[in-house]
Structure formats: C-alpha cells, structure tokens
Motif scaffolding. Structure first.
Motif, mmCIF file in Angstrom:
data_model
loop_
_atom_site.group_PDB
_atom_site.id
_atom_site.type_symbol
_atom_site.label_atom_id
_atom_site.label_comp_id
_atom_site.label_asym_id
_atom_site.label_seq_id
_atom_site.Cartn_x
_atom_site.Cartn_y
_atom_site.Cartn_z
ATOM 1 N N ARG A 16 -5.755 -0.063 0.681
ATOM 2 C CA ARG A 16 -6.758 0.178 1.732
ATOM 3 C C ARG A 16 -7.680 1.319 1.342
ATOM 4 O O ARG A 16 -7.228 2.339 0.826
ATOM 5 N N GLY A 17 -8.991 1.135 1.627
ATOM 6 C CA GLY A 17 -9.958 2.199 1.417
ATOM 7 C C GLY A 17 -10.401 2.772 2.756
ATOM 8 O O GLY A 17 -9.890 2.374 3.810
ATOM 9 N N ARG A 18 -11.350 3.702 2.716
ATOM 10 C CA ARG A 18 -11.885 4.280 3.951
ATOM 11 C C ARG A 18 -12.702 3.226 4.687
ATOM 12 O O ARG A 18 -13.199 2.276 4.102
ATOM 13 N N LYS A 58 -18.281 6.390 -9.104
ATOM 14 C CA LYS A 58 -17.034 6.814 -8.464
ATOM 15 C C LYS A 58 -15.831 6.477 -9.354
ATOM 16 O O LYS A 58 -15.747 5.365 -9.887
ATOM 17 N N GLN A 85 -1.063 -2.311 -6.164
ATOM 18 C CA GLN A 85 -0.931 -2.543 -4.719
ATOM 19 C C GLN A 85 -1.480 -3.935 -4.406
ATOM 20 O O GLN A 85 -2.487 -4.359 -4.978
ATOM 21 N N SER A 125 0.867 -1.173 0.000
ATOM 22 C CA SER A 125 0.000 0.000 0.000
ATOM 23 C C SER A 125 0.911 1.234 0.000
ATOM 24 O O SER A 125 1.885 1.276 0.778
ATOM 25 N N THR A 126 0.613 2.195 -0.840
ATOM 26 C CA THR A 126 1.465 3.395 -0.887
ATOM 27 C C THR A 126 1.367 4.169 0.429
ATOM 28 O O THR A 126 2.342 4.776 0.866
HETATM 29 C C1 BTN Z 1 -11.824 5.129 -0.452
HETATM 30 O O1 BTN Z 1 -12.551 5.647 -1.288
HETATM 31 O O2 BTN Z 1 -12.251 4.262 0.325
HETATM 32 C C2 BTN Z 1 -10.391 5.569 -0.353
HETATM 33 C C3 BTN Z 1 -9.497 4.780 -1.268
HETATM 34 C C4 BTN Z 1 -8.032 5.193 -1.159
HETATM 35 C C5 BTN Z 1 -7.136 4.280 -1.956
HETATM 36 C C6 BTN Z 1 -5.742 4.807 -2.032
HETATM 37 S S1 BTN Z 1 -4.779 3.962 -3.254
HETATM 38 C C7 BTN Z 1 -3.353 4.759 -2.681
HETATM 39 C C8 BTN Z 1 -3.425 4.784 -1.168
HETATM 40 N N1 BTN Z 1 -2.900 3.553 -0.612
HETATM 41 C C9 BTN Z 1 -3.841 2.829 -0.024
HETATM 42 O O3 BTN Z 1 -3.663 1.724 0.517
HETATM 43 N N2 BTN Z 1 -5.016 3.469 -0.080
HETATM 44 C C10 BTN Z 1 -4.902 4.740 -0.761
#
Ligand code: BTN
Length: 338
Positions: A130-132, A198, A126, A102-103
């Motif tokens: 990870r997302g929110r 989205k 990746q 993950s960045t």
């Molecule tokens: C969302 O809409 O839930 C947020 C998504 C965010 C994804 C980005 S990809 C780059 C960075 N690294 C991650 O693991 N997550 C964010």
C-alpha cells in the motif's frame, strides 16, 4: 512465508557466528572459540558454517587458523540482519518474510495479537503493498526493501507529523552514506528523490484512541538494487533505485539495518527526546527537494499553487502564494509545476 528471527535457537547460533565473523574482520576466528561461544562441538560449528555457505556467505577455512568471512549474501538474510542490528545496539525485534501481503498489515496483526514492541517486519516482496492516499506500491522485486517498524509511544497525536518528517530526514541521511556524492532529497512529506525521481516512499499509519496514540507503524518501500528499466510503465520515467543512482549494487542487509536504525533514531528524537544539534526545520532545509520551486498542493477538492519555502516548526509545508501570503499545508499531495 515467514522466515526466521532470533528467538529460534538455530538462528541464535547463526547470529552469534555471523557476529563473530564480522567482529574479527580480516582476521580468522578459531573453530574452538566458536564452539565454546555456542556451547557445541567443533563438527557442529562446521555444520552450521556449511549451512551459512549454502545461504550465500563465503567463508574461508584455513587449517590451524580458523574461519574468515569473505562475502555476505546479496538477498535478505534474517540472521545477518539481526546480527547487524544487535551490533548497532538496536532494541527492535525482527520478523522476516519472503513474501507477505503488506508489512504494515502484518505489523498491525502482530500488535493485535499482543506482540512485544518495538519490532520490524521486513519482506522481500508484497502481494498488496500500500502507498499513500490509497495508491498501490509495486512490490515485486526481491532486490528492493519493504519494511515496517512499529512502536507504542505515549505521545499526543500532534507529534505524529514530527516523527514522520524526522524518519524521512534520518533515513535520507543514512542512505546518503551508501551513495556518497549523490544529492538525495526529500519531497514533502517523505518521498525520497534523486534528480526529480522517486526511489523511496513512506506510509505512516497510527491507531488512536481517546488517550492518544496506541501505536505508530512506519512503513518504507525502498528501491535498492532494482533496475528502473524493468519498472511498470506507469512509474518507469519517474522512479529510480539506489543502484541506478550510485552505479553499483548495494548490500541489501546493510541497507535494511541502516534504515531500521534510522527509524529507531527518529523515534528516539521525537518521542524519547534524544538531543539533536538541529531543529526539525534546520535538519529539513538541506534535504528539501521543493524549496524555491513552484508547486501545487492538492487538498481534498481544492488546489493551491505557490512557491515552496520550507516547513514550519509543526512540520507543515509553507507555500508562498502569489499575493505574498504564506499558507501552511498540513496534509495532502504536492506536485512540482513543470
Ligand atoms: C508512498 O510513497 O505512497 C508510500 C509507499 C509505502 C510503501 C511501503 S512498502 C512497506 C510498507 N507496507 C506497505 O504496504 N506499504 C509500506
């Protein structure tokens, strides 16, 4: 696998050559000028140009005139991205990867090992995006962008929400220039939408201590040139990409540079107090995907439904409830009522 970034000498040469070629546009750059700039022989310049060709640059060579850039690589190219950032006067360091967990996690690791900030971590894929709210961010397509920018600001935590929202505004405005005529919107707090689908999400993570914020990581997942038909079933009908929106492929490195610069601009507005012509609420208003629409906000175990009516100066989403009261929503997930 880590790719390259500017402190590497060979890369610094690539960045200089790319910059000179971009600078001269349709005109030719002479081999002797490049050799002089780089402090190497003309055959060495020739060799470096050969390498750039192998990496996806089309460079025309004409005897007695020199070299001209005809086209750029379609995939992420660290030296090109660095050259684009340098040309725009960016102060952001850069680490590029072909694949990483993950960045955001890599940015955390880098700052824990005392890397100088601010810097961006960019990857073509990746393995644990990870997302929110603990969600997964699908990160398989190398045609998309996965990037994080880390800053170490000296601000109270209350200003964090401002930064997150300004980042969404600034990114949305930049991306609009790549798909002119398309009405890009932000769904609070910072999902980027087009016609209800989205195409980008942001994950802002911060480390706090008693003195305030230690660092902020602004993570962006952006669907650039992927095909929505190929998305996992769970998101197929609700997600899109800039290519699908604009009906043409977009230059990935230019888009990456644009969003990094946009995040840098948001930081400068919120933390360095860069002058803006509009307030947060004014800037938000024309991009607001929810305003005037019935929505449900999910806050921990509670659901609140009402009519979305913009944001307040703190960045909270305002919901007008059926009894006329206006409730500020400071965190959580919001869905549009069908
Ligand atoms: C969302 O809409 O839930 C947020 C998504 C965010 C994804 C980005 S990809 C780059 C960075 N690294 C991650 O693991 N997550 C964010």
């Amino acid at each position: 696998m880590e790719s390259r970034f500017t402190p590497d000498l060979e890369d610094a040469d690539s960045v200089l050559i790319i910059d000179a070629l971009i600078e001269s546009g349709e005109a030719y750059v002479s081999g002797s000028r490049l050799a002089e700039q780089l402090g190497v022989s003309r055959p060495a310049v020739h060799g470096k140009l050969e390498k750039l060709r192998e990496e996806g640059f089309a460079v025309e060579a004409v005897r007695n005139r020199g070299y001209r850039l005809v086209s750029r690589p379609e995939i992420l190219h660290p030296a090109l991205l660095r050259a684009l950032l340098d040309r725009a006067g960016s102060r952001i360091g850069l680490f590029c990867f072909t694949r990483i967990d993950s960045t955001n996690s890599e940015a955390e690791r880098r700052i824990a090992s005392a890397e100088a900030s601010p810097f961006a971590v960019v990857s073509s894929g990746q393995t644990s995006g990870r997302g929110r709210l603990g969600r997964v961010w699908h990160s398989d397509s190398a045609d998309n962008l996965y990037l994080s920018v880390l800053f170490e600001p000296n601000i109270p935590p209350q200003q964090l929400q401002h930064f997150t929202l300004w980042a969404g505004i600034s990114i949305c405005r930049r991306l609009q220039t790549f798909v002119p005529g398309a009405d890009l919107k932000i769904k609070w707090p910072n999902d980027l939408h087009f016609e209800g689908r989205k195409f980008a999400g942001m994950l802002t993570e911060a480390k706090l201590d008693a003195d305030g914020i230690r660092h902020i990581i602004s993570g962006l997942g952006l669907n650039v040139n992927s095909q929505p038909e190929s998305y996992p079933e769970a998101i197929r009908g609700i997600a899109t990409s800039l290519q699908a929106i604009g009906c043409r492929p977009l230059p990935l490195n230019e888009v990456a540079a644009g969003v990094i610069l946009a995040i840098e601009e948001a930081y400068d507005i919120c933390i360095e107090k860069l002058e803006t012509t509009d307030t947060l609420a004014e800037a938000w208003h024309p991009l607001d995907a929810l305003s005037g629409k019935p929505v449900t906000a999910i806050l921990r175990n509670q659901e609140i439904s009402g009519m979305a009516c913009g944001i307040d100066q703190s960045g909270a989403l305002l919901l007008e409830l059926p009894d006329g009261r206006v409730e500020p929503i400071r965190a959580g997930d919001v869905t549009l009522k069908k």
